[in-house]
Design a protein around this motif. Structure first.
Motif, PDB file in Angstrom:
ATOM      1  N   GLU A 214       0.952  -2.500   6.754  1.00 34.26           N
ATOM      2  CA  GLU A 214       1.731  -3.311   5.607  1.00 34.26           C
ATOM      3  C   GLU A 214       0.932  -3.748   4.439  1.00 34.26           C
ATOM      4  OE1 GLU A 214       4.278  -7.604   5.952  1.00 34.26           O
ATOM      5  OE2 GLU A 214       3.353  -6.470   7.590  1.00 34.26           O
TER       6      GLU A 214
ATOM      7  N   ASN B 227       0.479  -0.875   1.822  1.00 28.98           N
ATOM      8  CA  ASN B 227       1.933  -0.740   1.123  1.00 28.98           C
ATOM      9  C   ASN B 227       1.957  -1.994  -0.078  1.00 28.98           C
ATOM     10  OD1 ASN B 227       2.686   1.445   2.290  1.00 28.98           O
ATOM     11  ND2 ASN B 227       3.784   0.346   4.068  1.00 28.98           N
ATOM     12  N   THR B 228       1.363  -3.184   0.409  1.00 29.65           N
ATOM     13  CA  THR B 228       1.190  -4.353  -0.448  1.00 29.65           C
ATOM     14  C   THR B 228       0.546  -3.971  -1.758  1.00 29.65           C
ATOM     15  OG1 THR B 228       1.370  -5.851   1.414  1.00 29.65           O
ATOM     16  CG2 THR B 228       0.679  -6.690  -0.490  1.00 29.65           C
TER      17      THR B 228
ATOM     18  N   TYR C 170      -0.533  -0.934  -2.746  1.00 33.53           N
ATOM     19  CA  TYR C 170       0.111   0.324  -3.341  1.00 33.53           C
ATOM     20  C   TYR C 170       1.153  -0.350  -4.319  1.00 33.53           C
ATOM     21  CZ  TYR C 170       2.587   4.454  -4.362  1.00 33.53           C
ATOM     22  OH  TYR C 170       3.340   5.683  -4.845  1.00 33.53           O
ATOM     23  N   GLU C 171       2.073  -0.912  -3.755  1.00 34.19           N
ATOM     24  CA  GLU C 171       3.469  -1.621  -4.536  1.00 34.19           C
ATOM     25  C   GLU C 171       2.803  -2.375  -5.699  1.00 34.19           C
ATOM     26  OE1 GLU C 171       5.751  -3.618  -1.649  1.00 34.19           O
ATOM     27  OE2 GLU C 171       6.403  -1.762  -0.640  1.00 34.19           O
ATOM     28  N   TYR C 172       1.950  -3.275  -5.526  1.00 31.51           N
ATOM     29  CA  TYR C 172       1.351  -4.254  -6.704  1.00 31.51           C
ATOM     30  C   TYR C 172       0.634  -3.180  -7.641  1.00 31.51           C
ATOM     31  CZ  TYR C 172      -1.641  -7.106  -9.289  1.00 31.51           C
ATOM     32  OH  TYR C 172      -2.254  -7.987 -10.119  1.00 31.51           O
TER      33      TYR C 172
ATOM     34  N   GLN D  96       1.831  -0.284  -8.337  1.00 27.65           N
ATOM     35  CA  GLN D  96       2.616   0.528  -8.871  1.00 27.65           C
ATOM     36  C   GLN D  96       3.473  -0.224  -9.866  1.00 27.65           C
ATOM     37  OE1 GLN D  96       5.673   1.831  -5.883  1.00 27.65           O
ATOM     38  NE2 GLN D  96       5.684   4.032  -7.196  1.00 27.65           N
ATOM     39  N   VAL D  97       3.583  -1.496  -9.644  1.00 25.69           N
ATOM     40  CA  VAL D  97       4.464  -2.482 -10.475  1.00 25.69           C
ATOM     41  C   VAL D  97       3.554  -2.979 -11.739  1.00 25.69           C
ATOM     42  CG1 VAL D  97       5.293  -4.594 -10.836  1.00 25.69           C
ATOM     43  CG2 VAL D  97       5.827  -3.548  -8.822  1.00 25.69           C
TER      44      VAL D  97
ATOM     45  N   ASN E 133       1.180  -0.921 -13.074  1.00 26.56           N
ATOM     46  CA  ASN E 133       0.653   0.054 -13.683  1.00 26.56           C
ATOM     47  C   ASN E 133      -0.500  -0.123 -14.422  1.00 26.56           C
ATOM     48  OD1 ASN E 133       1.269   2.841 -14.103  1.00 26.56           O
ATOM     49  ND2 ASN E 133       2.387   2.627 -15.959  1.00 26.56           N
TER      50      ASN E 133
ATOM     51  N   ASN F 292      -2.582   8.640  -3.566  1.00 28.00           N
ATOM     52  CA  ASN F 292      -1.752   7.695  -4.074  1.00 28.00           C
ATOM     53  C   ASN F 292      -2.374   6.976  -5.364  1.00 28.00           C
ATOM     54  OD1 ASN F 292      -0.472   7.350  -1.047  1.00 28.00           O
ATOM     55  ND2 ASN F 292       0.760   8.389  -2.352  1.00 28.00           N
TER      56      ASN F 292
ATOM     57  N   ILE G  38      -2.843   3.521 -10.420  1.00 29.65           N
ATOM     58  CA  ILE G  38      -1.635   4.438  -9.563  1.00 29.65           C
ATOM     59  C   ILE G  38      -1.686   5.788 -10.366  1.00 29.65           C
ATOM     60  CG2 ILE G  38       0.177   4.163 -11.138  1.00 29.65           C
ATOM     61  CD1 ILE G  38       0.111   3.524  -7.277  1.00 29.65           C
TER      62      ILE G  38
END
Length: 255
Positions: free
Chosen positions: A56, A59-60, A62-64, A66-67, A69, A102, A116
């Motif tokens: 988790e 993923n947190t 990675y998502e940050y 990704q958003v 960028n 990633n 990213i």
């Protein structure tokens, strides 16, 4: 001088004081028994931060990235996530994302940053890219032409601004008119008696006529400048030259 004697207390006053003290003591005991001796302050429950771990947390992060960028250091990621992932765990999870392919790790000076993985697949075909390059070259040529035209217009504008003002031109025109009129007064009797003139007088007449012609040529040059300046003013005021001359009360005297 003898000291004053203390005031003696009567038996009735002593009994009254004793009763008042007893009543006060009794009231204090009743208040304590009712629980009103001291007010208890409400306890404020501290808000606990929720820290994620394991997959988790990965993923947190990675998502940050990704958003957002954009590249961040491990410290910046920890700060921007407001402690959602432990400070010591952020670098570990970033390394894991790098190993998975990633996230990319880059060294910027003395700082290591992460971003990213960018999508390198172009959404344009070769034909579309060629058309874009051609259009870009055409626009660049147009831009160069417009810049050249702008330089020419700037040069003309500077020339116009350096021209003498309308009032000064009007004063010079009036001075030239007076000079021409004065010379005409001198020439008129000489023309009438041209046959009776001596050689010296004829030479003086030729000099005067030459000066007159020079003054007339200067007048026409000044008049041309006056017309050009008048046209510029009319363009700015959206008026015709005749209308502006009429409004200003100017008078043009032909020579």
């Amino acid at each position: 001088m003898a000291p004053k004697k203390a005031k003696e207390t009567t038996p009735d006053e002593a009994a009254a004081k004793k009763e008042a003290a007893a009543a006060k003591k009794q009231a204090a005991a009743a208040k304590k028994a009712a629980g009103g001796g001291s007010e208890s302050k409400p306890t404020v429950k501290k808000e606990t931060k929720v820290t994620v771990t394991g997959e988790e947390a990965v993923n947190t992060i990675y998502e940050y990235l990704q958003v957002q960028n954009r590249p961040y250091s491990a410290t910046e990621i920890f700060t921007n996530l407001h402690g959602a992932v432990g400070k010591t765990h952020v670098p570990k999870h970033l390394k894991e994302l790098v190993e998975r392919g990633n996230v990319v790790e880059c060294t910027s000076g003395k700082q290591v940053v992460y971003h990213i993985v960018q999508d390198t697949d172009s959404k344009y075909s070769e034909e579309e890219l060629a058309a874009i390059r051609s259009e870009s070259a055409s626009l660049s040529a147009q831009l160069a032409t417009l810049r050249s035209q702008k330089r020419e217009l700037d040069h003309k504008l500077a020339k116009i601004r350096s021209a003498p003002p309308l009032e000064e031109l009007q004063e010079k025109v009036e001075a030239l008119k007076e000079e021409i009129a004065h010379r005409e007064e001198i020439l008129e009797p000489l023309r009438a008696s041209a046959n009776d003139l001596t050689d010296e007088q004829k030479e003086a007449a030729r000099v005067l006529e030459k000066d007159r012609d020079a003054a007339r040529a200067l007048y026409y040059r000044r008049k041309k400048s006056y017309k050009e300046l008048l046209g510029i003013i009319c363009d700015g005021l959206d008026k015709s030259p005749d209308k502006l001359i009429e409004d200003l009360g100017l008078e043009e005297v032909p020579i």
